[in-house]
Design an enzyme around this catalytic site. Structure first.
Site, PDB file in Angstrom:
ATOM      1  N   CYS A  86       0.815  -1.226   0.000  1.00 43.85           N
ATOM      2  CA  CYS A  86       0.000   0.000   0.000  1.00 43.85           C
ATOM      3  C   CYS A  86       0.842   1.267   0.000  1.00 43.85           C
ATOM      4  O   CYS A  86       0.317   2.357  -0.243  1.00 43.85           O
ATOM      5  CB  CYS A  86      -0.937   0.011   1.192  1.00 43.85           C
ATOM      6  SG  CYS A  86      -1.951  -1.451   1.259  1.00 43.85           S
ATOM      7  N   ASN A 146     -10.106  -0.609   0.363  1.00 38.64           N
ATOM      8  CA  ASN A 146      -8.639  -0.516   0.322  1.00 38.64           C
ATOM      9  C   ASN A 146      -8.156  -1.027  -1.040  1.00 38.64           C
ATOM     10  O   ASN A 146      -8.273  -2.209  -1.332  1.00 38.64           O
ATOM     11  CB  ASN A 146      -8.072  -1.362   1.471  1.00 38.64           C
ATOM     12  CG  ASN A 146      -6.557  -1.354   1.511  1.00 38.64           C
ATOM     13  OD1 ASN A 146      -5.896  -0.839   0.609  1.00 38.64           O
ATOM     14  ND2 ASN A 146      -6.004  -1.934   2.556  1.00 38.64           N
ATOM     15  N   HIS A 178      -3.351   6.749   3.322  1.00 38.36           N
ATOM     16  CA  HIS A 178      -3.785   5.472   2.749  1.00 38.36           C
ATOM     17  C   HIS A 178      -5.151   5.121   3.331  1.00 38.36           C
ATOM     18  O   HIS A 178      -5.403   5.317   4.521  1.00 38.36           O
ATOM     19  CB  HIS A 178      -2.767   4.383   3.083  1.00 38.36           C
ATOM     20  CG  HIS A 178      -3.233   3.020   2.677  1.00 38.36           C
ATOM     21  ND1 HIS A 178      -3.758   2.779   1.421  1.00 38.36           N
ATOM     22  CD2 HIS A 178      -3.289   1.839   3.347  1.00 38.36           C
ATOM     23  CE1 HIS A 178      -4.102   1.501   1.338  1.00 38.36           C
ATOM     24  NE2 HIS A 178      -3.833   0.909   2.494  1.00 38.36           N
TER      25      HIS A 178
HETATM   26  N1  ACO Z   1     -18.437  -9.444   9.331  1.00 39.94           N
HETATM   27  C1  ACO Z   1     -18.886  -9.749  10.554  1.00 39.94           C
HETATM   28  N2  ACO Z   1     -18.067 -10.125  11.568  1.00 39.94           N
HETATM   29  C2  ACO Z   1     -16.756 -10.179  11.292  1.00 39.94           C
HETATM   30  C3  ACO Z   1     -16.232  -9.880  10.032  1.00 39.94           C
HETATM   31  C4  ACO Z   1     -17.133  -9.504   9.017  1.00 39.94           C
HETATM   32  N3  ACO Z   1     -16.739  -9.175   7.784  1.00 39.94           N
HETATM   33  N4  ACO Z   1     -14.883 -10.014  10.074  1.00 39.94           N
HETATM   34  C5  ACO Z   1     -14.578 -10.389  11.328  1.00 39.94           C
HETATM   35  N5  ACO Z   1     -15.707 -10.482  12.070  1.00 39.94           N
HETATM   36  C6  ACO Z   1     -15.848 -10.860  13.467  1.00 39.94           C
HETATM   37  C7  ACO Z   1     -14.680 -11.651  14.012  1.00 39.94           C
HETATM   38  O1  ACO Z   1     -14.820 -13.018  13.726  1.00 39.94           O
HETATM   39  C8  ACO Z   1     -14.766 -11.337  15.477  1.00 39.94           C
HETATM   40  O2  ACO Z   1     -15.760 -12.163  16.036  1.00 39.94           O
HETATM   41  P1  ACO Z   1     -15.585 -12.769  17.539  1.00 39.94           P
HETATM   42  O3  ACO Z   1     -15.507 -11.563  18.439  1.00 39.94           O
HETATM   43  O4  ACO Z   1     -16.801 -13.607  17.727  1.00 39.94           O
HETATM   44  O5  ACO Z   1     -14.297 -13.529  17.507  1.00 39.94           O
HETATM   45  C9  ACO Z   1     -15.286  -9.891  15.528  1.00 39.94           C
HETATM   46  O6  ACO Z   1     -15.874  -9.663  14.258  1.00 39.94           O
HETATM   47  C10 ACO Z   1     -14.202  -8.866  15.773  1.00 39.94           C
HETATM   48  O7  ACO Z   1     -13.116  -9.131  14.898  1.00 39.94           O
HETATM   49  P2  ACO Z   1     -11.821  -8.271  14.944  1.00 39.94           P
HETATM   50  O8  ACO Z   1     -10.808  -8.844  13.999  1.00 39.94           O
HETATM   51  O9  ACO Z   1     -11.418  -8.091  16.391  1.00 39.94           O
HETATM   52  O10 ACO Z   1     -12.366  -6.886  14.384  1.00 39.94           O
HETATM   53  P3  ACO Z   1     -11.643  -5.504  14.338  1.00 39.94           P
HETATM   54  O11 ACO Z   1     -12.433  -4.499  15.045  1.00 39.94           O
HETATM   55  O12 ACO Z   1     -10.173  -5.619  14.668  1.00 39.94           O
HETATM   56  O13 ACO Z   1     -11.747  -5.150  12.785  1.00 39.94           O
HETATM   57  C11 ACO Z   1     -10.393  -5.166  10.800  1.00 39.94           C
HETATM   58  C12 ACO Z   1     -11.143  -6.008  11.832  1.00 39.94           C
HETATM   59  C13 ACO Z   1     -11.408  -4.303  10.087  1.00 39.94           C
HETATM   60  C14 ACO Z   1      -9.723  -6.098   9.823  1.00 39.94           C
HETATM   61  C15 ACO Z   1      -9.358  -4.257  11.526  1.00 39.94           C
HETATM   62  O14 ACO Z   1      -8.590  -5.009  12.422  1.00 39.94           O
HETATM   63  C16 ACO Z   1      -8.423  -3.577  10.541  1.00 39.94           C
HETATM   64  O15 ACO Z   1      -8.824  -2.752   9.737  1.00 39.94           O
HETATM   65  N6  ACO Z   1      -7.111  -3.879  10.625  1.00 39.94           N
HETATM   66  C17 ACO Z   1      -6.134  -3.300   9.715  1.00 39.94           C
HETATM   67  C18 ACO Z   1      -6.182  -4.047   8.417  1.00 39.94           C
HETATM   68  C19 ACO Z   1      -5.450  -3.329   7.322  1.00 39.94           C
HETATM   69  O16 ACO Z   1      -5.214  -2.155   7.400  1.00 39.94           O
HETATM   70  N7  ACO Z   1      -5.118  -4.073   6.271  1.00 39.94           N
HETATM   71  C20 ACO Z   1      -4.549  -3.529   5.118  1.00 39.94           C
HETATM   72  C21 ACO Z   1      -3.071  -3.481   5.199  1.00 39.94           C
HETATM   73  S1  ACO Z   1      -2.454  -2.480   3.952  1.00 39.94           S
HETATM   74  C22 ACO Z   1      -1.721  -3.401   2.710  1.00 39.94           C
HETATM   75  O17 ACO Z   1      -0.550  -3.512   2.686  1.00 39.94           O
HETATM   76  C23 ACO Z   1      -2.563  -4.027   1.622  1.00 39.94           C
END
Ligand code: ACO
Length: 328
Positions: free
Chosen positions: A114, A285, A255
């Site tokens: 990214c 993203n 980003h």
């Molecule tokens: N829909 C519904 N529930 C979901 C989903 C979904 N799509 N995805 C995960 N959940 C659930 C999980 O299973 C979990 O359930 P549980 O509590 O029963 O175990 C709950 O939601 C919470 O999951 P978390 O992973 O703790 O959710 P979080 O608030 O951390 O959000 C996210 C997840 C959006 C991925 C966040 O952590 C994030 O944005 N992280 C950064 C990711 C990022 O920036 N990636 C790109 C990198 S850049 C590159 O180089 C391409």
């Protein structure tokens, strides 16, 4: 005297096909409400069969050339940032060179996830500052949804396809527009937080025809924390290197990985969120392409005006962070 290098044109291309959160509700166990509150994303674009990365790249490049009023045959250098190229080789940059007819340009790709667009921007700027080239096309293009596991709800809701580009040239005499500072950083120790494993690259005697395609694997929560700190630090360093204060900055173009990451970065920088350009709700993203498209939209819709100081800041898998301060 050091040459002043300025962004003289911007362009973007987004595939027509829209995939909404409601569409995703029918594909995996998720809801529009979860996706919007956890990420800020409402919909994303998906490239069609005839829209390989090089096609998206070439279309955004042509838009940037038109904006800069520059002919393709006058381009000396093409750098494409991508982690989803059409093929291992030829590079996407070479495919773009052929497509737009930039016959005299040198062309190569940069892989910095990214952060690729800003890594490419700073690389191209060095070629111009050093005097080797005059006109460079910097492109970021991703068909990142081709790397998505559509059964994994924790990642498939996050990504979209698209491309953005800019032309950089020596600033006109008397113009104050220029790229003021550059910051490139890498923290390889965080590489496992997000990866696309190439498991299919087995020795010949272990290869079968049913090998899984490589797909995105991500530790979202850990990445979230590292991303906030890296982007805030990168922005602060780039602003300091430019000899400015954060209060001088008119607009931050970050980003677009998660609206909550962007809010946390704004809070760390003590910047009002109104100063942060956000378009993640429309596109998700798009990896390297996110900031290139955001920059183009911020210029085109008047958010960025002539004379403004702007911070561009990214983080990406690697982990790689990059930032630039640009005067428009
Ligand atoms: N829909 C519904 N529930 C979901 C989903 C979904 N799509 N995805 C995960 N959940 C659930 C999980 O299973 C979990 O359930 P549980 O509590 O029963 O175990 C709950 O939601 C919470 O999951 P978390 O992973 O703790 O959710 P979080 O608030 O951390 O959000 C996210 C997840 C959006 C991925 C966040 O952590 C994030 O944005 N992280 C950064 C990711 C990022 O920036 N990636 C790109 C990198 S850049 C590159 O180089 C391409």
């Amino acid at each position: 005297m050091t040459k002043n290098i300025a962004i003289t044109g911007v362009g973007a291309y987004l595939p027509e096909k829209v995939l909404t959160n409601h569409d995703l509700e029918k594909m995996v166990d998720t809801t529009d409400e979860w996706i919007v509150t956890r990420t800020g994303i409402r919909e994303r674009r998906i490239a069609g069969e005839d829209e390989k990365t090089s096609v998206l790249a070439a279309r955004s490049a042509q838009a940037a050339l038109d904006d800069a009023d520059l002919k393709a045959e006058d381009v000396d250098l093409i750098i494409v940032a991508t982690i989803s190229p059409d093929s291992n080789f030829p590079s996407v940059a070479c495919l773009v060179q052929k497509e737009i007819g930039a016959a005299k340009a040198a062309a190569f790709d940069v892989s910095a996830a990214c952060s690729g667009f800003l890594y490419a921007l700073t690389t191209a700027k060095q070629f111009l500052t050093g005097g080797l080239y005059k006109n460079a096309l910097v492109i970021a293009a991703e068909n990142i949804t081709s790397l998505v596991d559509w059964n994994d709800r924790s990642t498939c809701v996050l990504f979209g396809d698209g491309a953005g580009a800019c032309v950089i040239q020596e600033a006109d005499n008397g113009s104050e527009a220029k790229i003021l500072s550059d910051y490139l950083h890498a923290e390889g120790q965080y590489g496992e937080l997000m990866e696309v494993k190439m498991d299919w690259r087995k020795p010949l005697d272990q290869q079968t025809s049913e090998m899984a395609l490589p797909m995105i694997n991500m530790q979202g929560q850990e990445l979230f924390k590292v991303a906030v700190n890296s982007m805030a630090e990168g922005a602060e360093i780039a602003v300091k290197k430019a000899g400015l204060k954060l209060s001088d900055i008119k607009c931050v173009v970050p980003h677009q990985a998660n609206d909550r990451i962007i809010s946390a970065v704004a809070k760390k920088l003590k910047m009002p969120k109104e100063k942060i350009f956000i378009n993640i709700h429309k596109y998700g993203n798009m990896s390297a392409a996110s900031i290139a498209v955001a920059l183009c939209e911020a210029v085109k819709d008047g958010t960025i005006q002539k004379g403004d100081y702007v911070v561009l800041v990214t983080f990406g898998a690697g982990l790689v962070t990059a930032a630039n301060v640009v005067k428009f």
